[in-house]
Design a protein around this motif. Structure first.
Motif, PDB file in Angstrom:
ATOM      1  N   GLU A 101      32.785  40.578  41.996  1.00 35.55           N
ATOM      2  CA  GLU A 101      33.954  41.436  42.236  1.00 35.55           C
ATOM      3  C   GLU A 101      33.523  42.870  42.494  1.00 35.55           C
ATOM      4  OE1 GLU A 101      36.864  41.047  39.146  1.00 35.55           O
ATOM      5  OE2 GLU A 101      37.406  39.027  39.769  1.00 35.55           O
ATOM      6  N   THR A 102      32.558  43.350  41.728  1.00 34.35           N
ATOM      7  CA  THR A 102      32.038  44.706  41.931  1.00 34.35           C
ATOM      8  C   THR A 102      31.478  44.841  43.348  1.00 34.35           C
ATOM      9  OG1 THR A 102      31.504  44.982  39.584  1.00 34.35           O
ATOM     10  CG2 THR A 102      30.304  46.376  41.139  1.00 34.35           C
ATOM     11  N   SER A 103      30.713  43.843  43.780  1.00 30.62           N
ATOM     12  CA  SER A 103      30.121  43.874  45.127  1.00 30.62           C
ATOM     13  C   SER A 103      31.190  43.823  46.209  1.00 30.62           C
ATOM     14  CB  SER A 103      29.147  42.698  45.305  1.00 30.62           C
ATOM     15  OG  SER A 103      28.065  42.825  44.417  1.00 30.62           O
ATOM     16  N   LYS A 104      32.190  42.981  46.018  1.00 32.46           N
ATOM     17  CA  LYS A 104      33.273  42.873  47.003  1.00 32.46           C
ATOM     18  C   LYS A 104      34.068  44.178  47.088  1.00 32.46           C
ATOM     19  CE  LYS A 104      33.103  38.631  48.591  1.00 32.46           C
ATOM     20  NZ  LYS A 104      32.971  38.392  50.028  1.00 32.46           N
ATOM     21  N   ASP A 105      34.303  44.808  45.938  1.00 33.70           N
ATOM     22  CA  ASP A 105      34.999  46.094  45.951  1.00 33.70           C
ATOM     23  C   ASP A 105      34.164  47.143  46.682  1.00 33.70           C
ATOM     24  OD1 ASP A 105      37.140  45.043  44.554  1.00 33.70           O
ATOM     25  OD2 ASP A 105      36.382  45.682  42.603  1.00 33.70           O
ATOM     26  N   GLY A 106      32.859  47.136  46.450  1.00 33.06           N
ATOM     27  CA  GLY A 106      31.971  48.054  47.148  1.00 33.06           C
ATOM     28  C   GLY A 106      31.985  47.818  48.648  1.00 33.06           C
ATOM     29  N   GLU A 107      31.971  46.549  49.020  1.00 30.20           N
ATOM     30  CA  GLU A 107      32.023  46.200  50.447  1.00 30.20           C
ATOM     31  C   GLU A 107      33.281  46.788  51.089  1.00 30.20           C
ATOM     32  OE1 GLU A 107      32.727  42.238  53.243  1.00 30.20           O
ATOM     33  OE2 GLU A 107      32.390  41.992  51.092  1.00 30.20           O
ATOM     34  N   ARG A 108      34.425  46.567  50.465  1.00 34.30           N
ATOM     35  CA  ARG A 108      35.677  47.076  51.030  1.00 34.30           C
ATOM     36  C   ARG A 108      35.715  48.604  51.022  1.00 34.30           C
ATOM     37  NH1 ARG A 108      37.577  42.425  48.778  1.00 34.30           N
ATOM     38  NH2 ARG A 108      38.137  43.401  46.812  1.00 34.30           N
ATOM     39  N   GLY A 109      35.211  49.204  49.945  1.00 37.40           N
ATOM     40  CA  GLY A 109      35.189  50.656  49.861  1.00 37.40           C
ATOM     41  C   GLY A 109      34.324  51.279  50.952  1.00 37.40           C
TER      42      GLY A 109
END
Length: 150
Positions: free
Chosen positions: A14-22
């Motif tokens: 989830e942290t990685s996916k949030d970073g990707e979107r950010g």
């Protein structure tokens, strides 16, 4: 107490996916071609990191997380960048990216404090080193843009 390794890894997905979107949002918002390329590259790194973690979860017999959540994004520091409107300076965008990376650093550091199998710990630690490099690069660029403003 036994660590739920799958849950720890899914939190990092989830942290990685949030970073990707950010980072993708940051790439859309910036007008600087070099920053745009950097943000797209960082987003791609986050995508690869999430995939690697999802593969580990699957090998452990768990159900991999498939994406971050809006509530999770708020908690993980990417809220401001995701709700950004046009007209923000590159300095502001970099500052928000750094906040997101601060949260990612904390999440990875917390994960490494857990009782993880050695092979899983190696993956998490390697990704953590990448998060630190990302954070420091974003921070240094933010500082350069701050100096240019004065």
């Amino acid at each position: 107490m036994s660590t739920n390794v799958t849950a720890v890894l899914n939190d990092l997905v989830e942290t990685s996916k949030d970073g990707e979107r950010g980072f993708r949002k940051a790439a859309e918002d910036t007008r600087d071609a070099q920053l745009k390329a950097l943000f797209v590259s960082r987003a791609d790194d986050c995508t690869q990191g999430a995939r690697e973690l999802q593969d580990v979860v699957q090998k452990l017999g768990g159900k991999p997380e498939t994406g971050g959540t809006v509530g999770g994004a708020l908690r993980r520091g990417w809220a401001d960048i995701k709700s950004a409107v046009g007209g923000r300076s590159d300095y502001d965008i970099l500052a928000e990216c750094e906040k997101g990376e601060d949260v990612a650093k904390k999440n990875y550091s917390d994960a490494l404090e857990k009782d993880l199998p050695a092979d899983v710990r190696m993956v998490v630690d390697r990704q953590f080193q990448g998060v630190i490099r990302n954070h420091d690069r974003i921070r240094d660029l933010r500082d350069q843009f701050a100096a240019a403003k004065h």
